[in-house]
Design a protein around this motif. Structure first.
Motif, PDB file in Angstrom:
ATOM      1  N   GLU A   1       0.863  -1.095  -0.045  1.00  0.00           N
ATOM      2  CA  GLU A   1      -0.011  -0.160   0.056  1.00  0.00           C
ATOM      3  C   GLU A   1       0.894   1.385  -0.052  1.00  0.00           C
ATOM      4  O   GLU A   1       1.867   1.255   0.958  1.00  0.00           O
TER       5      GLU A   1
ATOM      6  N   LYS B 184       2.627  -3.663   3.437  1.00  0.00           N
ATOM      7  CA  LYS B 184       1.197  -3.709   4.304  1.00  0.00           C
ATOM      8  C   LYS B 184       1.394  -4.949   5.229  1.00  0.00           C
ATOM      9  O   LYS B 184       1.258  -6.240   4.605  1.00  0.00           O
TER      10      LYS B 184
ATOM     11  N   PRO C 200      -0.464  -6.915   8.656  1.00  0.00           N
ATOM     12  CA  PRO C 200      -1.405  -6.692   9.956  1.00  0.00           C
ATOM     13  C   PRO C 200      -1.172  -6.021  10.987  1.00  0.00           C
ATOM     14  O   PRO C 200       0.044  -5.858  11.323  1.00  0.00           O
ATOM     15  N   GLN C 201      -2.316  -5.261  11.528  1.00  0.00           N
ATOM     16  CA  GLN C 201      -2.015  -4.434  12.676  1.00  0.00           C
ATOM     17  C   GLN C 201      -1.799  -5.401  13.926  1.00  0.00           C
ATOM     18  O   GLN C 201      -2.482  -6.434  14.020  1.00  0.00           O
ATOM     19  N   ILE C 202      -0.938  -4.968  14.875  1.00  0.00           N
ATOM     20  CA  ILE C 202      -0.496  -5.931  15.866  1.00  0.00           C
ATOM     21  C   ILE C 202      -0.711  -5.201  17.078  1.00  0.00           C
ATOM     22  O   ILE C 202      -0.823  -5.764  18.183  1.00  0.00           O
ATOM     23  N   LEU C 203      -0.689  -3.705  17.141  1.00  0.00           N
ATOM     24  CA  LEU C 203      -0.816  -3.170  18.600  1.00  0.00           C
ATOM     25  C   LEU C 203      -2.074  -2.556  18.878  1.00  0.00           C
ATOM     26  O   LEU C 203      -2.411  -2.055  19.754  1.00  0.00           O
ATOM     27  N   GLY C 204      -3.062  -2.748  17.944  1.00  0.00           N
ATOM     28  CA  GLY C 204      -4.349  -2.216  18.164  1.00  0.00           C
ATOM     29  C   GLY C 204      -4.339  -0.662  18.122  1.00  0.00           C
ATOM     30  O   GLY C 204      -5.350   0.048  18.627  1.00  0.00           O
ATOM     31  N   GLU C 205      -3.568  -0.126  17.470  1.00  0.00           N
ATOM     32  CA  GLU C 205      -3.612   1.257  17.502  1.00  0.00           C
ATOM     33  C   GLU C 205      -3.681   1.820  15.815  1.00  0.00           C
ATOM     34  O   GLU C 205      -3.932   1.058  14.985  1.00  0.00           O
ATOM     35  N   ASP C 206      -4.498   2.907  15.993  1.00  0.00           N
ATOM     36  CA  ASP C 206      -4.859   3.334  14.506  1.00  0.00           C
ATOM     37  C   ASP C 206      -3.860   4.228  13.854  1.00  0.00           C
ATOM     38  O   ASP C 206      -2.833   4.764  14.405  1.00  0.00           O
TER      39      ASP C 206
END
Length: 99
Positions: free
Chosen positions: A86, A91, A93-99
Motif C-alpha cells: 500500500e 502492508k 497486519p495491525q498488531i498493537l491495536g493502534e490506529d
C-alpha cells in the motif's frame, strides 16, 4: 593478603541463596582468591600517576563509509513478491491495536 576461607564462601553462598557441597566450597574459595588477587593487581597499575585515565586503550576511529547514492531496486520491483502493498510500502497486519 589472607586467602578467602571456607566460612567466607559459605557466608557468600548463604547470602546468594546457593547450596554448595563441601568440595565446591574449597573450589570456589580458590577461585575467589584468584579473582581478588587479579583485581588487586589491576588496582595497583591503575593507581600509577603517570598513566592518564582513558575509556579505551587505543584511539577510536570511525570506520563507516560515507553515504553514497547508488542504483537500487525500484519500489515496484521490491514489492513484487509481497503478499500486500500500500502506497509503495509493505502492508502488514495491525498488531498493537493502534490506529
Amino acid at each position: 593478603m589472607p586467602g578467602i576461607t571456607r566460612e567466607e564462601v559459605t557466608h557468600l553462598a548463604r547470602l546468594s541463596r546457593l547450596e554448595l557441597k563441601d568440595e565446591e566450597l574449597d573450589h570456589f574459595a580458590e577461585q575467589l582468591d584468584a579473582i581478588i588477587d587479579a583485581v588487586a593487581r589491576v588496582g595497583e597499575i591503575a593507581a600509577d600517576d603517570d598513566i592518564p585515565p582513558t575509556s579505551h586503550p587505543l584511539p577510536l576511529t570511525n570506520v563507516t563509509r560515507p553515504d553514497e547514492v547508488r542504483p537500487s531496486l525500484a519500489p515496484q520491483d521490491a514489492l513484487a513478491g509481497a503478499p500486500a502493498a500500500e502506497e509503495q510500502r509493505f502492508k502488514v497486519p495491525q498488531i498493537l491495536g493502534e490506529d
